[in-house]
Design a protein around this motif. Structure first.
Motif, PDB file in Angstrom:
ATOM      1  N   TYR A   1       0.762  -1.158   0.026  1.00 23.69           N
ATOM      2  CA  TYR A   1      -0.074   0.071   0.072  1.00 23.69           C
ATOM      3  C   TYR A   1       0.876   1.038  -0.023  1.00 23.69           C
ATOM      4  CZ  TYR A   1      -3.106   3.645   1.565  1.00 23.69           C
ATOM      5  OH  TYR A   1      -3.781   4.812   1.669  1.00 23.69           O
ATOM      6  N   LEU A   2       1.813   1.333   1.040  1.00 22.00           N
ATOM      7  CA  LEU A   2       2.731   2.585   1.068  1.00 22.00           C
ATOM      8  C   LEU A   2       3.441   2.586  -0.290  1.00 22.00           C
ATOM      9  CD1 LEU A   2       3.629   2.168   4.868  1.00 22.00           C
ATOM     10  CD2 LEU A   2       1.980   3.945   3.941  1.00 22.00           C
ATOM     11  N   LEU A   3       4.293   1.783  -0.726  1.00 23.34           N
ATOM     12  CA  LEU A   3       5.034   1.605  -1.718  1.00 23.34           C
ATOM     13  C   LEU A   3       4.390   2.103  -3.002  1.00 23.34           C
ATOM     14  CD1 LEU A   3       7.802  -1.174  -1.196  1.00 23.34           C
ATOM     15  CD2 LEU A   3       7.987   1.307  -0.929  1.00 23.34           C
ATOM     16  N   GLY A   4       2.970   1.639  -3.095  1.00 18.05           N
ATOM     17  CA  GLY A   4       2.326   1.949  -4.180  1.00 18.05           C
ATOM     18  C   GLY A   4       1.983   3.320  -4.404  1.00 18.05           C
ATOM     19  N   LEU A   5       2.078   4.111  -3.255  1.00 19.61           N
ATOM     20  CA  LEU A   5       2.041   5.604  -3.235  1.00 19.61           C
ATOM     21  C   LEU A   5       3.143   6.322  -3.532  1.00 19.61           C
ATOM     22  CD1 LEU A   5      -0.288   5.880  -0.119  1.00 19.61           C
ATOM     23  CD2 LEU A   5      -1.051   6.126  -2.293  1.00 19.61           C
ATOM     24  N   TYR A   6       4.318   5.731  -2.942  1.00 18.03           N
ATOM     25  CA  TYR A   6       5.497   6.446  -3.329  1.00 18.03           C
ATOM     26  C   TYR A   6       6.074   6.234  -4.566  1.00 18.03           C
ATOM     27  CZ  TYR A   6       7.040   7.350   1.558  1.00 18.03           C
ATOM     28  OH  TYR A   6       7.382   7.989   2.919  1.00 18.03           O
TER      29      TYR A   6
ATOM     30  N   TYR B   1       0.578  14.638  15.509  1.00 16.22           N
ATOM     31  CA  TYR B   1       0.143  13.188  15.424  1.00 16.22           C
ATOM     32  C   TYR B   1      -0.753  13.024  14.079  1.00 16.22           C
ATOM     33  CZ  TYR B   1      -1.580   8.558  16.240  1.00 16.22           C
ATOM     34  OH  TYR B   1      -1.818   7.158  16.015  1.00 16.22           O
ATOM     35  N   ILE B   2      -0.134  12.710  13.135  1.00 13.58           N
ATOM     36  CA  ILE B   2      -0.745  12.470  11.728  1.00 13.58           C
ATOM     37  C   ILE B   2      -0.548  11.224  11.304  1.00 13.58           C
ATOM     38  CG2 ILE B   2      -1.314  13.760   9.498  1.00 13.58           C
ATOM     39  CD1 ILE B   2       0.310  16.100  10.475  1.00 13.58           C
ATOM     40  N   PRO B   3      -1.322  10.047  11.679  1.00  8.79           N
ATOM     41  CA  PRO B   3      -0.946   8.780  11.483  1.00  8.79           C
ATOM     42  C   PRO B   3      -1.181   8.184  10.006  1.00  8.79           C
ATOM     43  CG  PRO B   3      -2.753   8.895  12.921  1.00  8.79           C
ATOM     44  CD  PRO B   3      -2.389  10.327  12.532  1.00  8.79           C
ATOM     45  N   ASN B   4      -1.935   8.898   9.413  1.00  7.41           N
ATOM     46  CA  ASN B   4      -2.518   8.561   7.983  1.00  7.41           C
ATOM     47  C   ASN B   4      -1.601   9.338   6.830  1.00  7.41           C
ATOM     48  OD1 ASN B   4      -3.215   6.987   5.828  1.00  7.41           O
ATOM     49  ND2 ASN B   4      -5.644   7.780   6.115  1.00  7.41           N
ATOM     50  N   MET B   5      -0.211   9.429   7.097  1.00  6.27           N
ATOM     51  CA  MET B   5       0.456  10.471   6.271  1.00  6.27           C
ATOM     52  C   MET B   5       1.807   9.779   5.890  1.00  6.27           C
ATOM     53  SD  MET B   5       2.209  14.269   7.325  1.00  6.27           S
ATOM     54  CE  MET B   5       3.083  13.470   8.485  1.00  6.27           C
ATOM     55  N   LEU B   6       2.176   9.952   4.625  1.00  7.43           N
ATOM     56  CA  LEU B   6       3.421   9.327   4.526  1.00  7.43           C
ATOM     57  C   LEU B   6       4.446  10.584   3.620  1.00  7.43           C
ATOM     58  CD1 LEU B   6       4.091   9.286   1.069  1.00  7.43           C
ATOM     59  CD2 LEU B   6       2.855   6.847   1.578  1.00  7.43           C
TER      60      LEU B   6
END
Length: 688
Positions: free
Chosen positions: A555-560, A623-628
């Motif tokens: 999920y995260l690498l798909g965004l990056y 605190y912004i937990p849904n952030m990359l």
């Protein structure tokens, strides 16, 4: 030493400290491998597989009582091919035989003793046995194997059939739609909340395990909903654990679990994987609450890990034993008389602070030091200035650490595991993300480089490292946990080599671990040794499952990297297990966090310019937990940073969702306002 006069068995050439502990047993132990399996086939003998780990108290007890006993060993040697397994080195072997044991209707645990036929198929098993029970069992199985072999083989075939059943079928999971919903998310939380221990924190009754993945999910759930009951339970649990005996009040660091519901009496072994995850948990909780206790726990736990578990090369050892001098907890506990001798007139206030009594709260009049209230509360109750109390506590800790340094230390398991080091690496990176302490950054980068240097060869990972040698091929947990840690190291350094390493390892797992049919990953590489079953790890336990971590990575690498195939596979994996995530979140905590990430688009924050590290530091203090985060001081080919520049030479922030960006801004306050407007009000944002 006298034991060196004895003839060693086949374990003498192994690297695992646990196996080496058994190298001079009179049992003819073999390590797991073709030599032992072939011997069983040639001699048509049943196999005993005995599985444990170095920090396991009852493993040591059974060794001393049975495996060091010449008469018992002779029975084992006569009737069985005996194999010793370190579960931490061979989690694949452990998983197969643990599941077999549970299929037999036996509650799992270690030591794990499973009997196999000569074709390495399990037919009977158990955990700890007294010497009398053990000898009786050995003789009964030997007789049954000789006289009723067909029946045992039929039983073994049934267990193997069960082991090869798909995990999705075994758990009765029906594939769901990929969509997520607020209603389902609330149902998920309600199902988890039913397990809350509202008096002492944590989940369920004794024994109590910290379960960091469940608590990290609750933090994200609170960030999304501002449900006060969730935050109350988080704070209750984190306070009770930090005040309890499960936390080493003097030296920092957590034991594996508490035998009671109050977190008082730990099973004293300290595992790297617990402490790495709890560093991440307390660091994230501090971001939300700014609770000083949580900061202290992070700093003290990292100090413990660096002092007692870190190798000279920058890797972290696996664990500290529960026992010293053959006695569980002896290194950590004190009698009141000892404290009176040490502290004199100051002892009564110390004993009140740590709840020390003359009769003791543990075995033989010993005391497990623990707290029940905050320093501010204790200072007020005892008419002390807070600063005076804090100085007293520091002096007490220093003196007690000095006393402990003179004691015989618990055994240290010096093997270094890739997956567990990745957990600690993420903990260190999370601690730096929260606190900005340069020491944490130094330790994280040093450990990341150690892992990549010693565990990675070509495209592949190894699982273990000791004395310059890596010998066991990596498992999915090694790839998944390292990829996750490298993503976080990128976020705190903006050094793209870590992100590129994460992507390369991801592509390797896709090629070598993925079951295309079920859209989930096997635990072992396709080139690995073939066991009686090739398993998948779905349930999140004390360590998150390798499939849930891998889904999050995709999920995260798909965004990056703007990789649609990564995103699609992450969605498909969550869809496969979503029904179970909602129904049984206590066993699916890390999957539940991925569910949270899908509820609202993740904030993709790109920072470009010479002040990129400073801007990252400002943003990560909220605190912004849904952030990359992505950043560069110059140019980058990373999709999130491509064609973006520092406008008018001034560091610029681009806040984007679903490939759609807000207007570029040049202050942290403006970026936070864009994030706040998108994610809703958050108590940890500044007033803007």
């Amino acid at each position: 030493m006298a034991q060196n006069k004895k003839t060693p068995n086949k374990l003498i050439n192994e690297s695992s400290p646990y196996l080496l502990q058994h190298a001079y047993n009179p049992v003819d132990w073999y390590p797991w491998g073709e030599e032992a399996l072939q011997k069983a086939r040639q001699e048509d003998k049943p196999i005993l597989v005995s599985i444990g780990y170095a920090a396991c108290h009852w493993c040591h007890v059974m060794e001393h009582q049975s495996f060091e006993n010449e008469k018992i060993a002779s029975v084992m040697n006569e009737h069985f091919v005996c194999i010793k397994v370190d579960r931490e080195e061979r989690p694949d072997v452990d998983a197969v035989h643990m599941e077999a044991l549970q299929a037999m209707g036996v509650q799992g645990g270690w030591p794990l003793n499973v009997f196999l036929n000569s074709e390495a198929k399990p037919f009977y098993g158990g955990t700890y046995f007294t010497p009398q029970q053990w000898v009786k069992l050995l003789l009964n199985i030997a007789e049954a194997y000789a006289k009723d072999r067909q029946k045992l083989d039929q039983s073994a075939e049934q267990f193997v059939k069960h082991l090869n059943l798909s995990e999705l079928k075994r758990f009765g999971i029906q594939q769901s739609q990929t969509e997520v919903s607020e209603e389902e998310f609330e149902e998920l939380y309600r199902n988890l909340a039913r397990q809350f221990d509202k008096k002492h924190g944590g989940f369920g009754a004794a024994p109590k395990f910290p379960m960091p993945a469940n608590l990290l999910f609750l933090l994200r759930y609170y960030a999304h909903t501002e449900n006060a009951a969730a935050l109350k339970h988080i704070n209750l649990t984190l306070h009770e654990m930090a005040y309890g005996g499960i936390y080493d009040q003097i030296g920092g660091g957590f034991a594996r679990y508490s035998v009671d519901e109050k977190w008082l009496a730990p099973h004293f072994e300290k595992m790297l994987y617990d402490n790495g995850q709890l560093i991440s948990l307390y660091a994230e909780a501090y971001l939300l609450t700014k609770e000083t206790l949580y900061k202290d726990v992070v700093h003290e736990t990292i100090a413990f890990a660096e002092r007692e578990l870190m190798s000279e090369e920058g890797g972290f050892y696996s664990s500290l034993d529960a026992d010293s001098e053959g006695v569980e907890g002896k290194f950590y506990v004190f009698t009141r008389q000892e404290l009176q001798d040490l502290f004199g007139a100051e002892e009564p206030i110390l004993s009140k602070y740590y709840h020390v009594t003359t009769t003791g709260n543990f075995e033989h009049g010993q005391n497990i030091l623990h707290r029940r209230i905050s320093d501010a509360h204790f200072a007020k109750e005892n008419e002390l200035e807070l600063e005076v109390l804090e100085e007293m506590v520091k002096t007490w800790k220093d003196k007690l650490m000095e006393v402990r340094s003179q004691r015989i230390r618990p055994g240290l398991d010096e093997k270094i595991l890739c997956s567990w080091n990745a957990i600690m690496l993420k903990g260190l990176a999370d601690a730096y993300y929260t606190f900005g302490n340069k020491r944490f950054l130094h330790l994280a980068v040093r450990n990341a480089d150690f892992i990549l240097r010693h565990f990675k060869q070509g495209d592949r990972l190894y699982h273990n490292y000791k004395e310059g040698k890596a010998s066991i091929d990596g498992f999915l947990e090694d790839y998944a946990l390292l990829i996750r840690a490298l993503i976080r190291v990128y976020e705190i350094t903006f050094d793209e080599k870590y992100l590129q390493e994460a992507r390369q390892l991801t592509d390797y797992t896709l090629a070598n671990f993925l079951d295309e049919q079920e859209q989930l990953f096997f635990f072992t590489d396709q080139s690995a040794e073939k066991l009686v079953a090739r398993k998948k790890e779905l349930l999140d336990n004390v360590i998150p499952s390798s499939n849930s971590v891998m889904a999050t990575n995709l999920y995260l690498l798909g965004l990056y990297f703007d990789e649609e195939r990564y995103q699609q596979l992450a969605d498909a994996m969550l869809a496969q297990v979503k029904e179970l995530v909602v129904r049984e979140p206590g066993h699916m905590g890390n999957w539940a966090t991925l569910y949270y990430h899908k509820l609202q688009p993740t904030a993709e924050v790109a920072i470009v310019g010479h002040q990129a590290p400073e801007m990252r530091s400002e943003l990560s203090s909220f605190y912004i937990p849904n952030m990359l985060l992505a950043g560069t001081e110059g140019q980058s080919e990373l999709p999130l940073l491509q064609d973006r520049s520092a406008i008018n030479g001034k560091t610029t922030v681009y806040v984007c969702y679903n490939r759609t960006c807000q207007l570029p801004v040049q202050t942290a306050a403006e970026a936070l306002e864009q994030l706040q407007n998108r994610t809703g009000q958050n108590p940890n944002f500044p007033a803007l």
